[in-house]
Design a protein around this motif. Structure first.
Motif, mmCIF file in Angstrom:
data_model
loop_
_atom_site.group_PDB
_atom_site.id
_atom_site.type_symbol
_atom_site.label_atom_id
_atom_site.label_comp_id
_atom_site.label_asym_id
_atom_site.label_seq_id
_atom_site.Cartn_x
_atom_site.Cartn_y
_atom_site.Cartn_z
ATOM 1 N N GLU A 84 0.829 -1.213 0.000
ATOM 2 C CA GLU A 84 0.000 0.000 0.000
ATOM 3 C C GLU A 84 0.864 1.264 0.000
ATOM 4 N N LEU A 85 1.967 1.213 0.723
ATOM 5 C CA LEU A 85 2.882 2.359 0.773
ATOM 6 C C LEU A 85 3.485 2.635 -0.606
ATOM 7 N N GLN A 95 -2.481 8.178 3.597
ATOM 8 C CA GLN A 95 -2.336 8.136 5.054
ATOM 9 C C GLN A 95 -1.043 7.445 5.484
ATOM 10 N N LEU A 96 -0.707 6.324 4.850
ATOM 11 C CA LEU A 96 0.527 5.618 5.212
ATOM 12 C C LEU A 96 1.751 6.450 4.851
ATOM 13 N N THR A 99 2.229 9.028 7.419
ATOM 14 C CA THR A 99 2.819 8.445 8.628
ATOM 15 C C THR A 99 4.317 8.231 8.445
ATOM 16 N N LEU A 100 4.706 7.717 7.270
ATOM 17 C CA LEU A 100 6.134 7.534 6.994
ATOM 18 C C LEU A 100 6.858 8.881 7.012
ATOM 19 N N ALA A 101 6.229 9.897 6.432
ATOM 20 C CA ALA A 101 6.823 11.233 6.438
ATOM 21 C C ALA A 101 7.028 11.728 7.868
ATOM 22 N N GLN A 112 4.850 17.166 5.103
ATOM 23 C CA GLN A 112 4.384 15.859 4.656
ATOM 24 C C GLN A 112 3.980 15.898 3.183
ATOM 25 N N SER A 113 3.406 17.007 2.753
ATOM 26 C CA SER A 113 3.054 17.165 1.340
ATOM 27 C C SER A 113 4.317 17.198 0.472
#
Length: 158
Positions: A84-85, A95-96, A99-101, A112-113
């Protein structure tokens, strides 16, 4: 004198026990480095807050900087969510990926963007083949991030 010697030996032996689960009580009890046991060690570390104590005190196989633990958390996160990532990296959002960001230090929405835009643009370098492993994916991501000074400043300054 024996107590000091024991404490010093304990601290050095604790470094040797730190596996993929990072540091803490679970890592000291469970030293075998299989996925199932390391997940149990990670759960134990979290349940007893021993990682928190270890990181702040520099014991239980923890370093005071916490950098090693963060790398292991990212590795497990990517392994569990790889499919999914990968899709979200290709899209540049999700969303994932957010979260990784955040795990990579991008705390606010703008950072994050920018991280999402970066992974979308570097997708073929981060995931060069369909059979790219999670470890290769993290390594490629770190290599690509190393050349992104503006993104690093944005993420670690947020």
């Amino acid at each position: 004198m024996k107590k000091v010697l024991f404490a010093v030996l304990f601290m050095f032996s604790a470094q040797a026990f730190a596996g993929d689960a990072g540091c803490g009580l679970g890592s000291m009890i469970i030293s075998k480095n299989s996925k199932g046991l390391q997940l149990l060690a990670l759960t134990t570390n979290g349940s007893f807050l021993s990682s928190f104590f270890g990181i702040t005190s520099g014991t239980s196989g923890c370093s005071s900087s916490g950098i090693v633990m963060n790398d292991k958390e990212v590795q497990y996160f990517v392994e569990v969510n790889q499919k999914e990532l990968s899709r979200e990296m290709a899209q540049g959002h999700g969303q994932l990926l957010a979260t990784l960001a955040e795990m990579k230090g991008c705390k606010n929405t703008e950072a994050q963007s920018a991280f999402g835009t970066f992974t979308q643009g570097s997708y073929t370098n981060i995931i060069p083949a369909s059979n790219t492993s999670a470890a290769e994916m993290v390594s490629n991501l770190n290599n690509e991030l190393a050349g992104q000074k503006d993104l690093q400043n944005l993420c670690h300054g947020s």
